[in-house]
Design a protein around this motif. Structure first.
Motif, mmCIF file in Angstrom:
data_model
loop_
_atom_site.group_PDB
_atom_site.id
_atom_site.type_symbol
_atom_site.label_atom_id
_atom_site.label_comp_id
_atom_site.label_asym_id
_atom_site.label_seq_id
_atom_site.Cartn_x
_atom_site.Cartn_y
_atom_site.Cartn_z
ATOM 1 N N ARG A 28 15.854 23.817 -23.168
ATOM 2 C CA ARG A 28 14.849 23.049 -23.898
ATOM 3 C C ARG A 28 13.727 22.596 -22.968
ATOM 4 N N ARG A 31 11.544 25.632 -21.866
ATOM 5 C CA ARG A 31 10.689 26.079 -22.969
ATOM 6 C C ARG A 31 9.579 25.076 -23.265
ATOM 7 N N ALA A 35 5.449 25.597 -24.155
ATOM 8 C CA ALA A 35 5.345 25.515 -25.617
ATOM 9 C C ALA A 35 3.912 25.510 -26.126
ATOM 10 N N GLN A 42 3.297 32.957 -23.441
ATOM 11 C CA GLN A 42 4.677 32.536 -23.175
ATOM 12 C C GLN A 42 5.499 33.714 -22.659
ATOM 13 N N VAL A 46 7.216 34.044 -18.980
ATOM 14 C CA VAL A 46 8.657 34.294 -18.825
ATOM 15 C C VAL A 46 8.893 35.531 -17.971
#
Length: 112
Positions: A28, A31, A35, A42, A46
């Motif tokens: 969480r 991310r 966000a 994103q 990653v």
């Protein structure tokens, strides 16, 4: 990737992450840091973060490993091949977008 492939990958990564003590809170928080970016950014972040950590892990392992045959070295080699191919694809795409023509980078030289 089809839906079944995505679900299989999610299951395998979740299981491996659990073995290493990754928590839902860890995920969480990570991310949350990306966000606000659009979905494409994103995914790019990653991919870049994974490639960067892969390089660090591979370098550290190479310094510590002196075995002639090592499954970890073999796996890292395969992942580095995939990462390098991916990074070169991104560079090629960016060059094509920027210049609207293929550029000749060292890994493309000598091809017909």
């Amino acid at each position: 990737m089809g839906d079944a492939d995505v679900q299989s990958a999610l299951k395998l990564v979740s299981q491996a992450a659990g073995l290493y003590g990754v928590t839902e809170e860890d995920v969480r928080q990570w991310r949350a840091g990306i966000a606000e970016r659009p979905a494409w950014a994103q995914r790019a972040h990653v991919s870049g973060a994974i490639a960067q950590r892969l390089v660090v892990t591979a370098t550290e392992h190479r310094q510590d490993c002196d075995r002639e045959s090592c499954r970890t070295c073999d796996g890292l080699r395969e992942m580095l091949t995939i990462a390098l191919a991916g990074v070169r694809t991104v560079v090629d795409d960016q060059l094509s977008e920027t210049f609207r023509r293929p550029s000749v980078w060292p890994w493309r030289r000598g091809r017909s």
